[in-house]
Design an enzyme around this catalytic site. Structure first.
Site, short mmCIF file in Angstrom:
data_model
loop_
_atom_site.label_atom_id
_atom_site.label_comp_id
_atom_site.label_asym_id
_atom_site.label_seq_id
_atom_site.Cartn_x
_atom_site.Cartn_y
_atom_site.Cartn_z
N TYR A 89 0.83 -1.20 -0.01
CA TYR A 89 -0.05 -0.21 -0.11
C TYR A 89 0.70 1.33 -0.05
O TYR A 89 0.55 2.29 -0.75
CB TYR A 89 -0.89 -0.09 1.43
CG TYR A 89 -1.94 1.03 1.12
CD1 TYR A 89 -3.07 1.07 0.58
CD2 TYR A 89 -1.55 2.37 1.90
CE1 TYR A 89 -4.14 2.05 0.34
CE2 TYR A 89 -2.42 3.45 1.71
CZ TYR A 89 -3.67 3.29 1.07
OH TYR A 89 -4.72 4.32 0.93
N PHE A 141 -7.71 20.97 -24.57
CA PHE A 141 -8.26 19.75 -24.77
C PHE A 141 -9.19 19.35 -23.90
O PHE A 141 -9.39 20.32 -22.84
CB PHE A 141 -6.91 18.68 -24.34
CG PHE A 141 -7.56 17.26 -24.43
CD1 PHE A 141 -7.71 16.71 -25.70
CD2 PHE A 141 -7.75 16.30 -23.29
CE1 PHE A 141 -8.15 15.32 -25.79
CE2 PHE A 141 -8.24 15.26 -23.60
CZ PHE A 141 -8.46 14.60 -24.77
N ASP A 232 1.41 19.88 -21.01
CA ASP A 232 0.71 18.59 -21.08
C ASP A 232 1.66 17.67 -21.91
O ASP A 232 1.89 17.73 -23.14
CB ASP A 232 -0.85 18.90 -21.92
CG ASP A 232 -1.30 17.56 -22.06
OD1 ASP A 232 -0.81 16.47 -21.82
OD2 ASP A 232 -2.51 17.40 -22.31
N LYS A 275 -0.62 7.15 -23.49
CA LYS A 275 -0.08 7.58 -24.71
C LYS A 275 1.57 7.18 -24.85
O LYS A 275 1.72 6.09 -24.95
CB LYS A 275 -0.43 9.01 -25.04
CG LYS A 275 -1.82 9.37 -25.53
CD LYS A 275 -2.74 9.20 -24.33
CE LYS A 275 -4.09 10.16 -24.55
NZ LYS A 275 -4.83 10.26 -23.31
N ARG A 399 -14.00 15.00 -33.33
CA ARG A 399 -13.24 15.95 -32.93
C ARG A 399 -13.64 17.18 -33.80
O ARG A 399 -13.07 17.89 -34.44
CB ARG A 399 -11.75 15.83 -33.15
CG ARG A 399 -11.33 14.46 -32.30
CD ARG A 399 -10.94 14.73 -30.99
NE ARG A 399 -11.81 14.66 -29.79
CZ ARG A 399 -11.90 14.20 -28.78
NH1 ARG A 399 -10.49 13.88 -28.17
NH2 ARG A 399 -12.87 14.29 -27.87
N PHE A 466 -19.48 14.54 -25.69
CA PHE A 466 -18.99 13.59 -26.67
C PHE A 466 -19.02 12.23 -26.30
O PHE A 466 -19.27 11.25 -27.16
CB PHE A 466 -17.81 13.98 -27.40
CG PHE A 466 -16.67 14.28 -26.56
CD1 PHE A 466 -16.40 15.34 -25.61
CD2 PHE A 466 -16.00 13.16 -26.46
CE1 PHE A 466 -15.44 15.40 -24.72
CE2 PHE A 466 -14.78 13.06 -25.45
CZ PHE A 466 -14.54 14.39 -24.72
N1 F0G Z 1 -4.25 15.53 -22.51
C1 F0G Z 1 -4.08 15.19 -23.76
C2 F0G Z 1 -3.50 15.93 -24.82
C3 F0G Z 1 -4.97 14.11 -24.07
O1 F0G Z 1 -4.94 13.51 -25.39
C4 F0G Z 1 -5.63 13.35 -23.11
C5 F0G Z 1 -6.19 12.13 -23.39
C6 F0G Z 1 -5.50 13.72 -21.87
C7 F0G Z 1 -4.78 14.80 -21.57
C8 F0G Z 1 -6.23 13.04 -20.64
O2 F0G Z 1 -5.51 11.92 -20.44
O3 F0G Z 1 -7.38 9.99 -20.95
O4 F0G Z 1 -5.32 9.71 -19.39
O5 F0G Z 1 -7.35 11.12 -18.70
N2 F0G Z 1 -6.71 11.77 -24.55
C9 F0G Z 1 -7.32 10.80 -25.04
C10 F0G Z 1 -7.66 10.74 -26.28
C11 F0G Z 1 -8.76 10.28 -24.29
O6 F0G Z 1 -8.33 9.89 -27.02
O7 F0G Z 1 -7.20 11.68 -27.25
P1 F0G Z 1 -6.50 10.35 -19.69
#
Ligand code: F0G
Length: 475
Positions: A89, A141, A232, A275, A399, A466
């Site tokens: 934990y 975003f 980001d 990602k 998008r 969406f």
């Molecule tokens: N920032 C960016 C640029 C993203 O593309 C995403 C997520 C997030 C933050 C949020 O991160 O999903 O781990 O909570 N993008 C996904 C997409 C959902 O399909 O583009 P997360």
């Protein structure tokens, strides 16, 4: 491999030294079957999903290009890492491995683990934002802006104008427009701007990169006013490849070095580990600011989990630490973006409209170019994603106006200039043959574009609509 030990067949093909084509720097060890559906089955599935590809069951999808988020294939090394998950934990060994890795690869001092990117956004926004603040960003975003607004800030788009133009061939369409940022600082005052949110690459603009020179300039400008920058960093390694390819002085530098310099112009970062870091779940907030760290580490226990796991299992943290190192391999990153470009090249041959230059993580089809006869409030991109699924079982994502949502004050629909369908390529998952099939499927939609009618939204959730909105075709 040195020249002498190269297989002779390569010599006879004359490809050994300056091969033009790339190939994936890995081979496949485990496979998962794909299932094709009939058009009848897809019609039924799409109607049940309210014409929203987010609401389809994955079993009804053939090639899934909904997102590159959490859809990565892990390596054998990462799977091996899962076995050394320390599920304590508190004080899991894997946390310290991840912390070390983030510090070495991204350069940030302190790490707060979270269950995924939006967990980090939630914590950063609530730690830094006071109601009435303003947060500038290089395009929005969805989840990032949500958390900024939910904490009482007004979001301002300060990306260069070219980012909103699908035909502009500018090489760094993710750049911050410094004049827009300067104007905002003059207008609202530096003390009302808790941080500038810089994304690399810019997802909603089509995975477009930001240059090192621009990042450096943003740093200089904000430093004059004592404003922090939070990156980001979700796809910052992909961004580093574009810098290596396009920016003077970086051609000979490894991606790892470029990434570290890039991050050095920021005070911290939010990360969706789903990602670049090549895992299926996880994220983090990192910072060089001890005060922000102390508060974030306190908040994480309320929303995510203890500060040494933040919603991840020990094994998830281990897989991410290994995945981060793998993502920094230059040959891997070239093949990752190379695959996206291959799909773009196929579509280009048929004159199909999409965002150019091709970005890092997907092809963004221009739905206005497909359906010039539809009004934006008839949801052309939503319809194109539905049509693509219907034609072929390929799943993509809207998008455009649906993703953009409503203005927090006036409740009017945001009407983004970009009305796009994203074909997002998961990392290390599909082959070139899959890309051929996807391109042919898009071509079918292109050929049948003239007769397509719009959609009506029949259910609209309040937040991030969406994901769960439902539609019906207009008659
Ligand atoms: N920032 C960016 C640029 C993203 O593309 C995403 C997520 C997030 C933050 C949020 O991160 O999903 O781990 O909570 N993008 C996904 C997409 C959902 O399909 O583009 P997360």
């Amino acid at each position: 491999m040195d020249e002498q030990s190269r297989p002779s067949s390569l010599h006879t093909m004359g490809q050994q030294q300056d091969r033009r084509s790339w190939a994936e720097p890995y081979k496949i060890k485990v496979v998962e079957p794909l299932y094709m559906t009939t058009r009848e089955q897809r019609e039924k599935a799409l109607a049940e999903a309210g014409y929203n590809t987010f609401l389809l069951h994955s079993r009804d999808v053939y090639i899934d290009l909904l997102t590159d988020s959490g859809t990565n294939a892990m390596s054998d090394r990462q799977w091996a890492g899962m076995m050394v998950g320390d599920e304590a934990y508190a004080g899991s060994e894997n946390f310290y491995h991840l912390e070390r890795t983030v510090k070495e690869c991204y350069g940030y001092e302190y790490l707060v683990p979270t269950h995924q990117g939006r967990g980090a956004e939630n914590i950063l926004s609530s730690v830094k934002i006071t109601p009435g603040d303003h947060v500038p960003g290089n395009m929005y975003f969805t989840t990032t802006r949500y958390h900024q607004e939910a904490n009482g800030a007004t979001f301002h788009d300060i990306i260069v104008d070219e980012a909103h133009d699908t035909s502009s061939l500018a090489e760094f369409k993710g750049n911050v427009d410094l004049d827009k940022l300067r104007c905002l600082i003059d207008e609202v005052g530096a003390d009302k701007i808790p941080y500038v949110c810089v994304a690399a690459t810019v997802n909603m603009a089509g995975g477009q990169p930001i240059s090192m020179a621009n990042m450096r300039a943003v740093r200089e400008l904000t430093a004059e006013h004592g404003i922090a920058i939070y990156l980001d960093a979700t796809r910052a390694v992909e961004n580093a490849l574009f810098i290596q390819e396009r920016e003077e002085g970086y051609a000979d530098k490894p991606i790892a070095e470029i990434l570290k310099e890039f991050c050095s112009y920021s005070d911290g970062a939010t990360m969706s580990g789903k990602k670049d870091p090549l895992v299926n779940i996880g994220g983090w907030l990192s910072t060089n600011d001890r005060e922000v760290f102390e508060e974030a580490r306190n908040m994480v226990v309320v929303y995510e989990g203890l500060h040494t796991y933040g919603g991840m299992a020990g094994r998830d943290m281990e897989a991410m630490a290994i995945g981060i190192r793998e993502s920094l391999d230059d040959s891997y990153m070239k093949s990752r973006v190379g695959q996206v470009r291959y799909l773009g090249m196929l579509l280009e041959q048929w004159g199909i409209p999409f965002v150019k230059p091709v970005g890092g993580h997907g092809i963004f089809l221009d739905a206005r170019g497909f359906y010039p006869h539809l009004d934006q409030e008839e949801f052309p991109a939503q319809m194109l994603a539905a049509q693509l699924y219907l034609e072929s079982g390929v799943r993509a994502m809207e998008r455009g106006i649906v993703s953009a949502g409503r203005d927090a004050v006036t409740s009017e629909n945001h009407k983004p200039r970009l009305e796009l369908v994203r074909l997002t390529i998961p990392r290390r998952v599909y082959t070139q043959a899959h890309m051929d099939v996807v391109a042919e499927s898009v071509k079918e939609c292109w050929d049948h574009r003239a007769s397509v009618k719009g959609l009506e939204m029949v259910y609209e959730p309040r937040y991030l609509r969406f994901f769960q909105a439902r539609f019906e075709p207009k008659v």
